[in-house]
Motif scaffolding. Structure first.
Motif, mmCIF file in Angstrom:
data_model
loop_
_atom_site.group_PDB
_atom_site.id
_atom_site.type_symbol
_atom_site.label_atom_id
_atom_site.label_comp_id
_atom_site.label_asym_id
_atom_site.label_seq_id
_atom_site.Cartn_x
_atom_site.Cartn_y
_atom_site.Cartn_z
ATOM 1 N N ASP A 100 -12.408 -91.972 -46.344
ATOM 2 C CA ASP A 100 -11.741 -91.967 -45.045
ATOM 3 C C ASP A 100 -10.809 -90.769 -44.886
ATOM 4 N N LEU A 101 -10.971 -89.772 -45.767
ATOM 5 C CA LEU A 101 -10.285 -88.489 -45.663
ATOM 6 C C LEU A 101 -11.348 -87.401 -45.555
ATOM 7 N N GLU A 102 -11.149 -86.466 -44.628
ATOM 8 C CA GLU A 102 -12.118 -85.382 -44.447
ATOM 9 C C GLU A 102 -11.370 -84.073 -44.214
ATOM 10 N N ASP A 103 -11.972 -82.987 -44.654
ATOM 11 C CA ASP A 103 -11.417 -81.654 -44.443
ATOM 12 C C ASP A 103 -11.297 -81.403 -42.938
ATOM 13 N N ALA A 104 -10.066 -81.127 -42.472
ATOM 14 C CA ALA A 104 -9.844 -80.921 -41.039
ATOM 15 C C ALA A 104 -10.654 -79.752 -40.503
ATOM 16 N N ALA A 105 -10.973 -78.779 -41.357
ATOM 17 C CA ALA A 105 -11.735 -77.612 -40.917
ATOM 18 C C ALA A 105 -13.161 -77.981 -40.500
ATOM 19 N N LEU A 106 -13.628 -79.147 -40.935
ATOM 20 C CA LEU A 106 -14.980 -79.586 -40.578
ATOM 21 C C LEU A 106 -14.991 -80.450 -39.325
ATOM 22 N N GLU A 107 -13.817 -80.763 -38.794
ATOM 23 C CA GLU A 107 -13.719 -81.617 -37.619
ATOM 24 C C GLU A 107 -13.501 -80.772 -36.372
ATOM 25 N N LYS A 134 -1.407 -79.662 -51.395
ATOM 26 C CA LYS A 134 -1.912 -78.541 -52.197
ATOM 27 C C LYS A 134 -3.101 -79.011 -53.035
ATOM 28 N N LEU A 135 -4.200 -78.269 -52.954
ATOM 29 C CA LEU A 135 -5.389 -78.648 -53.704
ATOM 30 C C LEU A 135 -5.185 -78.380 -55.192
ATOM 31 N N GLU A 136 -5.255 -79.449 -55.993
ATOM 32 C CA GLU A 136 -5.058 -79.346 -57.440
ATOM 33 C C GLU A 136 -6.381 -79.272 -58.193
ATOM 34 N N LEU A 137 -7.420 -79.913 -57.642
ATOM 35 C CA LEU A 137 -8.716 -79.955 -58.328
ATOM 36 C C LEU A 137 -9.820 -80.114 -57.293
ATOM 37 N N ARG A 138 -10.916 -79.375 -57.500
ATOM 38 C CA ARG A 138 -12.066 -79.443 -56.595
ATOM 39 C C ARG A 138 -13.301 -79.763 -57.421
ATOM 40 N N GLU A 139 -13.951 -80.897 -57.122
ATOM 41 C CA GLU A 139 -15.161 -81.294 -57.833
ATOM 42 C C GLU A 139 -16.340 -81.231 -56.867
ATOM 43 N N ALA A 140 -17.199 -80.234 -57.052
ATOM 44 C CA ALA A 140 -18.367 -80.069 -56.181
ATOM 45 C C ALA A 140 -19.525 -80.883 -56.745
ATOM 46 N N LEU A 141 -20.012 -81.849 -55.966
ATOM 47 C CA LEU A 141 -21.072 -82.746 -56.424
ATOM 48 C C LEU A 141 -22.394 -82.499 -55.702
ATOM 49 N N GLY A 142 -22.475 -81.399 -54.993
ATOM 50 C CA GLY A 142 -23.709 -81.087 -54.265
ATOM 51 C C GLY A 142 -23.680 -81.633 -52.857
ATOM 52 N N SER A 143 -23.765 -82.947 -52.728
ATOM 53 C CA SER A 143 -23.771 -83.565 -51.393
ATOM 54 C C SER A 143 -22.368 -83.762 -50.841
ATOM 55 N N GLU A 144 -21.355 -83.621 -51.692
ATOM 56 C CA GLU A 144 -19.979 -83.830 -51.269
ATOM 57 C C GLU A 144 -19.029 -83.135 -52.240
ATOM 58 N N ILE A 145 -17.766 -83.063 -51.843
ATOM 59 C CA ILE A 145 -16.730 -82.460 -52.682
ATOM 60 C C ILE A 145 -15.600 -83.462 -52.846
ATOM 61 N N MET A 146 -15.219 -83.735 -54.088
ATOM 62 C CA MET A 146 -14.071 -84.585 -54.341
ATOM 63 C C MET A 146 -12.845 -83.683 -54.410
ATOM 64 N N ALA A 147 -11.954 -83.835 -53.438
ATOM 65 C CA ALA A 147 -10.756 -82.998 -53.333
ATOM 66 C C ALA A 147 -9.543 -83.777 -53.821
ATOM 67 N N GLY A 192 -9.767 -87.129 -51.799
ATOM 68 C CA GLY A 192 -10.530 -87.193 -50.559
ATOM 69 C C GLY A 192 -11.981 -86.851 -50.837
ATOM 70 N N ARG A 193 -12.878 -87.519 -50.128
ATOM 71 C CA ARG A 193 -14.315 -87.246 -50.275
ATOM 72 C C ARG A 193 -14.728 -86.368 -49.093
ATOM 73 N N PHE A 194 -14.762 -85.046 -49.325
ATOM 74 C CA PHE A 194 -15.011 -84.086 -48.262
ATOM 75 C C PHE A 194 -16.496 -83.741 -48.166
ATOM 76 N N GLY A 195 -16.883 -83.277 -46.993
ATOM 77 C CA GLY A 195 -18.253 -82.819 -46.785
ATOM 78 C C GLY A 195 -18.553 -81.590 -47.623
ATOM 79 N N ALA A 196 -19.836 -81.388 -47.937
ATOM 80 C CA ALA A 196 -20.242 -80.289 -48.814
ATOM 81 C C ALA A 196 -19.971 -78.916 -48.198
ATOM 82 N N ARG A 197 -19.790 -78.845 -46.877
ATOM 83 C CA ARG A 197 -19.539 -77.551 -46.221
ATOM 84 C C ARG A 197 -18.085 -77.106 -46.339
ATOM 85 N N SER A 198 -17.234 -77.940 -46.890
ATOM 86 C CA SER A 198 -15.817 -77.584 -47.020
ATOM 87 C C SER A 198 -15.651 -76.338 -47.894
ATOM 88 N N ARG A 199 -14.746 -75.462 -47.501
ATOM 89 C CA ARG A 199 -14.483 -74.221 -48.242
ATOM 90 C C ARG A 199 -13.105 -74.229 -48.894
#
Length: 411
Positions: free
Chosen positions: A292-299, A311-324, A365-372
């Motif tokens: 229920d959290l999404e990168d505002a840049a994708l909205e 502040k982003l402390e860790l970014r986990e790219a899982l292919g279909s999504e990003i754990m922020a 937050g579980r962000f969309g894969a397009r998040s930068r």
């Protein structure tokens, strides 16, 4: 088939420990009921009482219309599948499946029909002559299932049957077991520690804690309307972010203040949870699921009063999504339930990440894969306020109805 009913059932050990305390639970004919909870919560003890492997200290246990408190296990018309496959290594697959039927002195033709029917259901036709050592873990589990199926019992009891399998095979087997149960229509009680397993398999799920049932519901209701902070924190993967918050006035309405940020709660949120109005000016536990959290840049439309910045402390790219994982000024909720859940997950409490200050909390937050998003940068996350959860920090109960905190979250 038969229903299984617990009527105020308890298990008390000689030292006074209540492993199971005053359980009331009705499992309908043909239902797939999952008992889930952390280690030591009493779920396996409850299952063993149904199986006749543990004596019942208090209450009444029924299978069908029979009280089975003092009935021997062999007379209960149940079949159990254990965590260990318990196959006879010197017997073939066919002989392992047929073993129990031969003990019952069934005719050779009847045994053959039942074994072949079960092997066909389980995809074991090509393996009937093999010994267990020549099978994979998943195939051995199918043989154990076949041994239970051929008995044609009134109920299946399954105690963490997939825990010895690797992750990929567990996913495959849980789908197969769920389909098999649907096809057979046999009442099934399934015990697991894995809440993802519970949510994907059960018609209903009973969440247990310290020997007591916290909530019994269909998986979606457990997810959407947890009765208390323990169920909210246990159900969901990754788990719900639990934060200290205060309900405050915002532009004629109310909002949730976390540290130095405030999220405005829309009319839909307050209508769904009218009890929040009585908490104005008071502390609550705010639950936010990562999804229920999404990168505002994708909205396309990002209302500033419904975002959290950190502040982003860790970014986990899982292919279909990003754990922020990002830090905000505020504090995690510290309750007995939260500490218990953290310990069950392998931690001793709410742990701080390296470089995060004591007055900050890291949320996921579980962000969309397009998040930068990039580590070290400021993240703006949009909050779906309609999906927020609120709990009374004193009672731990969910805040729903204006007169009863737990109303609307059946137990």
């Amino acid at each position: 088939m038969a229903q299984v009913a617990f009527e105020r059932v308890s298990k008390i050990y000689p030292d006074g420990t209540r492993a199971v305390n005053d359980i009331n639970l009705e499992i309908a004919d043909g239902e797939f009921m999952v008992l889930v909870g952390p280690s030591g919560c009493g779920k396996t003890t409850a299952l063993r009482m149904v199986a006749g492997l543990e004596e019942i200290s208090e209450g009444v246990l029924k299978i069908g219309d029979r009280v089975v408190n003092h009935m021997p296990s062999r007379d209960r018309d149940i079949a159990m599948v254990f965590q260990s496959y318990a196959l006879y290594p010197h017997l073939s697959v066919y002989e392992n499946i047929a073993f129990g039927l031969r003990l019952k002195k069934m005719s050779k033709d009847e045994i053959d029909q039942r074994v072949k029917r079960a092997s066909s259901l389980l995809g074991l036709d090509d393996y009937l002559k093999r010994k267990p050592r020549a099978l994979s873990g998943g195939q051995r589990q199918r043989v154990a299932m076949g041994r239970a199926i051929v008995r044609e019992p009134a109920a299946f009891l399954m105690d963490e049957p997939l825990s010895n399998l690797d992750a990929k095979l567990r996913v495959q087997m849980r789908a197969e077991i769920a389909k098999l149960q649907t096809d057979l229509g046999v009442t099934t009680v399934y015990v697991t520690h894995d809440q993802v397993e519970a949510m994907t398999m059960g018609d209903r799920v009973a969440v247990m804690r310290k020997g007591e049932i916290q909530q019994v519901d269909d998986p979606q209701t457990l997810y959407d309307r947890p009765v208390n902070v323990f169920v909210g924190g246990f159900i969901g993967s990754p788990s719900m972010n639990m934060l200290d918050a205060q309900i405050v006035q915002v532009n004629g309405g109310i909002g949730a203040q976390i540290g130095d940020q405030t999220i405005a709660l829309g009319a839909e949120t307050t209508e769904q949870r009218p009890g929040l109005k009585s908490f104005e000016g008071r502390r609550v536990i705010l639950g936010i699921r990562p999804e229920d959290l999404e990168d505002a840049a994708l909205e396309t439309d990002t209302p500033a009063h419904r975002t959290l910045n950190g502040k982003l402390e860790l970014r986990e790219a899982l292919g279909s999504e990003i754990m922020a994982h990002f830090s905000i000024k505020g504090a995690h909720a510290e309750t007995e339930e939260m500490r218990e859940l953290a310990k069950d997950a392998g931690a001793e409490g709410t742990e701080k990440q390296i470089g995060v200050r004591d007055d900050e909390a890291v949320i996921v937050g579980r962000f969309g894969a397009r998040s930068r998003i990039k580590v070290g940068e400021i993240v703006q996350a949009v909050v779906d306020t309609r999906a927020l959860h609120f709990f009374d920090p004193e009672s731990g109960m969910g805040i729903y109805d204006s007169t009863s905190p737990s109303k609307g979250a059946p137990s």
